[in-house]
Design a protein around this motif. Structure first.
Motif, PDB file in Angstrom:
ATOM      1  N   GLY A 162      13.413  25.173  14.953  1.00 25.62           N
ATOM      2  CA  GLY A 162      12.676  24.551  13.862  1.00 25.62           C
ATOM      3  C   GLY A 162      11.420  25.314  13.519  1.00 25.62           C
ATOM      4  N   ALA A 163      10.769  24.880  12.463  1.00 26.01           N
ATOM      5  CA  ALA A 163       9.523  25.481  12.008  1.00 26.01           C
ATOM      6  C   ALA A 163       8.896  24.559  10.976  1.00 26.01           C
ATOM      7  N   VAL A 164       7.619  24.785  10.703  1.00 32.80           N
ATOM      8  CA  VAL A 164       6.926  24.097   9.620  1.00 32.80           C
ATOM      9  C   VAL A 164       6.648  25.108   8.514  1.00 32.80           C
ATOM     10  N   VAL A 165       6.950  24.720   7.293  1.00 35.13           N
ATOM     11  CA  VAL A 165       6.703  25.566   6.121  1.00 35.13           C
ATOM     12  C   VAL A 165       5.580  24.952   5.300  1.00 35.13           C
ATOM     13  N   SER A 166       4.566  25.760   5.015  1.00 33.00           N
ATOM     14  CA  SER A 166       3.422  25.312   4.212  1.00 33.00           C
ATOM     15  C   SER A 166       3.376  26.151   2.939  1.00 33.00           C
ATOM     16  N   ARG A 167       3.501  25.492   1.802  1.00 36.79           N
ATOM     17  CA  ARG A 167       3.583  26.201   0.535  1.00 36.79           C
ATOM     18  C   ARG A 167       2.222  26.226  -0.159  1.00 36.79           C
ATOM     19  N   VAL A 172       4.444  31.414   1.103  1.00 36.51           N
ATOM     20  CA  VAL A 172       4.992  30.378   1.970  1.00 36.51           C
ATOM     21  C   VAL A 172       4.571  30.712   3.399  1.00 36.51           C
ATOM     22  N   GLY A 173       3.925  29.780   4.074  1.00 35.58           N
ATOM     23  CA  GLY A 173       3.486  30.003   5.442  1.00 35.58           C
ATOM     24  C   GLY A 173       4.445  29.391   6.441  1.00 35.58           C
ATOM     25  N   ILE A 174       4.662  30.097   7.545  1.00 35.74           N
ATOM     26  CA  ILE A 174       5.509  29.592   8.627  1.00 35.74           C
ATOM     27  C   ILE A 174       4.649  29.397   9.864  1.00 35.74           C
ATOM     28  N   ARG A 197      16.251  30.967   0.907  1.00 32.26           N
ATOM     29  CA  ARG A 197      17.151  30.166   0.073  1.00 32.26           C
ATOM     30  C   ARG A 197      16.402  29.103  -0.723  1.00 32.26           C
ATOM     31  N   PHE A 198      15.438  28.444  -0.092  1.00 27.03           N
ATOM     32  CA  PHE A 198      14.720  27.358  -0.753  1.00 27.03           C
ATOM     33  C   PHE A 198      13.582  27.854  -1.641  1.00 27.03           C
ATOM     34  N   TRP A 199      12.937  28.959  -1.255  1.00 32.80           N
ATOM     35  CA  TRP A 199      11.793  29.479  -2.020  1.00 32.80           C
ATOM     36  C   TRP A 199      11.994  30.961  -2.288  1.00 32.80           C
ATOM     37  N   PRO A 200      12.994  31.286  -3.092  1.00 30.57           N
ATOM     38  CA  PRO A 200      13.302  32.707  -3.345  1.00 30.57           C
ATOM     39  C   PRO A 200      12.154  33.396  -4.080  1.00 30.57           C
ATOM     40  N   GLY A 201      11.991  34.677  -3.801  1.00 25.76           N
ATOM     41  CA  GLY A 201      10.982  35.467  -4.483  1.00 25.76           C
ATOM     42  C   GLY A 201       9.561  35.170  -4.054  1.00 25.76           C
ATOM     43  N   THR A 202       9.374  34.529  -2.899  1.00 29.95           N
ATOM     44  CA  THR A 202       8.033  34.176  -2.426  1.00 29.95           C
ATOM     45  C   THR A 202       7.744  34.874  -1.099  1.00 29.95           C
ATOM     46  N   PRO A 203       6.622  35.576  -0.994  1.00 27.48           N
ATOM     47  CA  PRO A 203       6.279  36.228   0.281  1.00 27.48           C
ATOM     48  C   PRO A 203       6.057  35.193   1.379  1.00 27.48           C
ATOM     49  N   VAL A 204       6.313  35.605   2.611  1.00 27.74           N
ATOM     50  CA  VAL A 204       6.121  34.762   3.789  1.00 27.74           C
ATOM     51  C   VAL A 204       4.908  35.266   4.560  1.00 27.74           C
TER      52      VAL A 204
END
Length: 233
Positions: A162-167, A172-174, A197-204
């Protein structure tokens, strides 16, 4: 990119504090909380490289045990103020142009939607530590910028990663990424594939150290400058 990453991380810290009924304050150069934050979460996060010790420390509670400061740029020296370095880590950045990693076929990744599933996720994340599992309250599910991702097997009955995603507005932060049985390679691959898949084209963005940093780099994350967390001694 460090400034963007630091802001994203501070927004996640604030989301956790709001879930506990204690939101912080965003200043020009730091995010701070005047009340003690939940365990494992800092009382201040610097948002600019020119943040000073005084403007950070004057806004937080230094009397109650457990006061901590996340120096996002590794520039503060808080040793004279009664703090010791708790740990150091490296910021990471994964460009949006990279292809998604190949996710493990036997693990299904999806957002956590219910309080019951969040509780199961927290138990897996904390390795059964009830005190730490209690950090993740159902109020987090109401935060539109926060998504808790779970990797499950056995028809969704067993959480193995699992992980937490902060937009934020541009990234997008992991954070809080884990894999049971210390299988971080598969956890990173599955998480990044799901984020793509959920946030395409967004840097992590995010920060890691140790084995998790090594696996993040293997999955295309670029290590950046160091950050430092200080804990009141």
């Amino acid at each position: 990119m460090i400034t963007v990453s630091a802001r994203n991380n501070a927004e996640w810290c604030d989301a956790m504090c709001r879930a506990h009924g204690n939101p912080g304050v965003f200043g020009e150069r730091a995010w701070t909380s005047e009340r003690r934050t939940p365990p494992l979460y800092p009382d201040a996060v610097t948002l600019a490289p020119d943040a000073t010790a005084r403007e950070v420390l004057e806004e937080i509670d230094r009397e109650a045990p457990g006061c901590s400061v996340k120096d996002s740029f590794g520039r503060l020296d808080l040793s004279a103020d009664g703090f010791d370095v708790l740990f150091e880590a490296r910021w990471i950045y994964r460009p949006a142009t990279l292809a998604a990693p190949a996710a493990p076929d036997d693990v299904v990744w999806r957002p956590v939607r219910t309080a019951g599933n969040l509780a199961a996720w927290a138990v897996a994340w904390s390795d059964g530590d009830e005190d730490l599992a209690g950090l993740f309250r159902p109020e987090l599910l109401e935060d539109r910028a926060t998504t808790v991702l779970a990797g499950t097997t056995d028809g969704g009955t067993r959480t193995v990663a699992g992980a937490v995603v902060s937009r934020s507005s541009s990234v997008v932060g992991i954070s809080n990424l884990f894999g049971t049985d210390a299988d971080l390679e598969r956890a990173w691959a599955g998480c990044l594939a799901t984020v793509t898949r959920f946030w395409p084209g967004t840097p992590v963005v995010g920060y890691e150290d140790g084995d998790s940093l090594t696996e993040a780099i293997r999955q295309g994350c670029v290590p950046g400058a160091p950050l430092r967390v200080w804990l009141a001694s």
